[in-house]
Design a protein around this motif. Structure first.
Motif, PDB file in Angstrom:
ATOM      1  N   VAL A 427       0.921  -1.159  -0.029  1.00 37.58           N
ATOM      2  CA  VAL A 427      -0.066  -0.062   0.091  1.00 37.58           C
ATOM      3  C   VAL A 427       0.741   1.369   0.022  1.00 37.58           C
ATOM      4  O   VAL A 427       0.591   2.366  -0.907  1.00 37.58           O
ATOM      5  N   ASP A 428       1.751   1.172   0.935  1.00 39.59           N
ATOM      6  CA  ASP A 428       2.807   2.421   0.975  1.00 39.59           C
ATOM      7  C   ASP A 428       3.536   2.872  -0.384  1.00 39.59           C
ATOM      8  O   ASP A 428       3.316   4.020  -0.844  1.00 39.59           O
ATOM      9  N   ASP A 429       3.945   1.680  -1.045  1.00 40.80           N
ATOM     10  CA  ASP A 429       4.584   1.628  -2.199  1.00 40.80           C
ATOM     11  C   ASP A 429       3.655   2.473  -3.261  1.00 40.80           C
ATOM     12  O   ASP A 429       3.976   3.445  -4.046  1.00 40.80           O
ATOM     13  N   ARG A 430       2.497   1.864  -3.423  1.00 43.21           N
ATOM     14  CA  ARG A 430       1.451   2.379  -4.692  1.00 43.21           C
ATOM     15  C   ARG A 430       1.119   3.617  -4.284  1.00 43.21           C
ATOM     16  O   ARG A 430       0.737   4.507  -5.159  1.00 43.21           O
ATOM     17  N   GLN A 431       0.700   3.973  -2.816  1.00 42.10           N
ATOM     18  CA  GLN A 431       0.480   5.348  -2.581  1.00 42.10           C
ATOM     19  C   GLN A 431       1.460   6.288  -2.845  1.00 42.10           C
ATOM     20  O   GLN A 431       1.227   7.323  -3.069  1.00 42.10           O
ATOM     21  N   ARG A 432       2.556   6.091  -2.803  1.00 43.75           N
ATOM     22  CA  ARG A 432       3.720   7.006  -2.982  1.00 43.75           C
ATOM     23  C   ARG A 432       3.767   7.358  -4.571  1.00 43.75           C
ATOM     24  O   ARG A 432       3.886   8.404  -5.053  1.00 43.75           O
TER      25      ARG A 432
END
Length: 514
Positions: A427-432
């Protein structure tokens, strides 16, 4: 403007208060029962509304139930339907069992309150006895939401601490399976045919001493990376070898029976499949090759098109490289695909940096001197901007759908700490990435170029170019150009400007690339 009335006010008896009940459960466990958690929440809310019937409250028949959805975001189907009905003026009051059923995020709840306020819709929590039509209710709500968000962050910290403790005890901490092992009951078990392949990769590198050569030979043999199936039955892996995944395999301490946590390694519960002496010899060789390159320096010094050039044949970037022959230094731009998988993978894996750079700069100069070309370039601006915006918006939609899917998986993995950590990282990777794309959308949408701006930019380029250092020339090109595409088959070069694509009549390099 009419003043909004509080649900508890005696003045409301003359008007019905249409109440919508929203329910949510983080996991789908137990939802198949005849009377589940969502039904219990709705029953409590219906009873509360019935107690306010004297004040004109009525319960709307529509159900807004989100089963198996996290409260950490707003991407929930029933919540979206609720908001749509509020926007349509169908709802006067939203009733929930507890405030965290609506949202566990203070930021997200602030957005919901804005929607409620805009439409004059109040919010009531059955068990916490407050509503958002008065200042005390708002204060209480913010305090409760702060604790809900704090609880969520504490759970994440505990998960990370548990993973760290597991690694220090040598346990497998989750993640994609690796070549040489199968994951059985959360433990690594040796897959002997794959283990043999892993040992062959180590021996091959000691013999060939080149990551790229090893990757090419593995691909020639028909070897692939680890194949595995997800719990959903989807097949993953089985990819061609590249220089990068060969390096990752050779650096992996799991193969000598250890596990890594940050910079430290610990004895693992699993069995190693590579001898310590072989592993150490490979690490020493990798370190030596990293310090001394037989082809000479490979930095980007003087490469003024660094970060701009792409290979049309492979669709990937071209990176600066160089070689030294008879004390003379030759610079190139090399296709990354060829660099990782072997030079046979690209029809024209490299191009002379001097030839390409000279051609690009001369083309920019010619455009600035030709009013017709300036006008033609400007004519492309709006079309190029619209195409770019459409592509960015489509990518943003795709990422939002992926994030929503991961959040649904998070709701179903509440009892699996390792999986929770991996999903949170996704989630963190895609939100970045999504944040970067949204910034690009905003920046592209603000662009409003004029013919005068284009003409002036190109004229200034010609005037100052000769007085700049190589580094400054590279910076200027990155301000002027969006990208440079090189077609190795035809030796054509296409320049894409920040304000549109360059329509050059003759865009072929006449000198043969070295």
């Amino acid at each position: 403007m009419a003043r909004r009335k509080e649900p508890n006010s005696p003045n409301t008896t003359s008007k019905s208060i249409r109440c919508a009940i929203y329910t949510r459960k983080s996991t789908d466990e137990g939802l198949e029962k005849d009377f589940n958690s969502l039904d219990a929440q709705r029953e409590a809310a219906e009873a509360y509304i019935a107690s306010q019937i004297g004040e004109g409250w009525i319960c709307l028949p529509d159900r807004y139930d989100d089963g198996g959805f996290t409260g950490g975001n707003l991407d929930r189907p029933a919540l979206k339907k609720l908001i749509a009905d509020i926007e349509a003026g169908k709802i006067d009051c939203v009733v929930v069992y507890k405030v965290d059923r609506l949202s566990r995020s203070l930021t997200d709840f602030g957005r919901l309150v804005e929607v409620f306020d805009k439409r004059g819709t109040s919010f009531v929590s059955v068990t916490q006895h407050f509503n958002t039509t008065n200042s005390m209710g708002r204060l209480t709500l913010n305090i409760l939401l702060s604790f809900a968000q704090f609880e969520r962050e504490i759970i994440s910290e505990r998960t990370r601490d548990k993973m760290a403790a597991a690694r220090k005890k040598g346990k497998w901490a989750g993640g994609p399976p690796m070549l040489g092992y199968d994951v059985v009951n959360q433990k690594l078990e040796v897959n002997e045919p794959e283990a043999k392949q892993v040992r062959e990769v180590f021996e091959l590198y000691l013999d060939r001493r080149s990551l790229l050569t090893v990757a090419q030979e593995l691909n020639d043999r028909g070897s692939t990376t680890k194949r595995w199936n997800t719990k959903a039955g989807t097949e993953k892996g089985g990819l061609r070898w590249t220089k990068d995944n060969v390096l990752a395999l050779l650096r992996n301490v799991v193969y000598i029976g250890r596990v890594r946590h940050k910079a430290e390694t610990y004895p693992g519960e699993h069995v190693g499949i590579v001898d310590q002496a072989v592993f150490d010899a490979v690490q020493a060789l990798l370190s030596d090759n990293g310090r001394t390159n037989p082809n000479g320096p490979r930095g980007s010094d003087g490469a003024i098109l660094c970060g701009l050039v792409r290979c049309r044949s492979c669709g990937c970037a071209m990176t600066p490289s160089c070689s030294v022959k008879k004390n003379r230094r030759y610079r190139y731009y090399v296709c990354v695909n060829a660099q990782k998988r072997g030079y046979r993978e690209c029809p024209m894996p490299s191009v002379s940096a001097e030839v390409l750079e000279t051609f690009v700069v001369d083309q920019i100069r010619e455009i600035g001197r030709d009013p017709d070309l300036v006008a033609a370039t400007f004519a492309e601006v709006q079309r190029q901007a619209e195409e770019r915006l459409e592509s960015l918006r489509n990518e943003a939609d795709r990422l939002e759908a992926q994030i929503a899917g991961i959040y649904r998986q998070l709701a179903q993995a509440a009892s699996q700490p390792d999986r929770l950590a991996a999903l949170n990282a996704e989630v963190d990777d895609r939100q970045r990435v999504l944040a970067q794309i949204r910034l690009q959308i905003e920046t592209t949408g603000r662009q409003n170029a004029h013919v005068g701006d284009v003409r002036r930019a190109l004229a200034e380029f010609d005037g100052v170019w000769g007085a700049l250092t190589r580094r400054e020339q590279g910076e200027l090109l990155r301000h002027v150009l969006e990208g440079v595409e090189f077609d190795g088959k035809s030796e054509e070069v296409t320049l894409a400007f920040r304000f549109g694509q360059l329509p050059a009549e003759d865009n072929q390099i006449v000198e043969e690339a070295a």
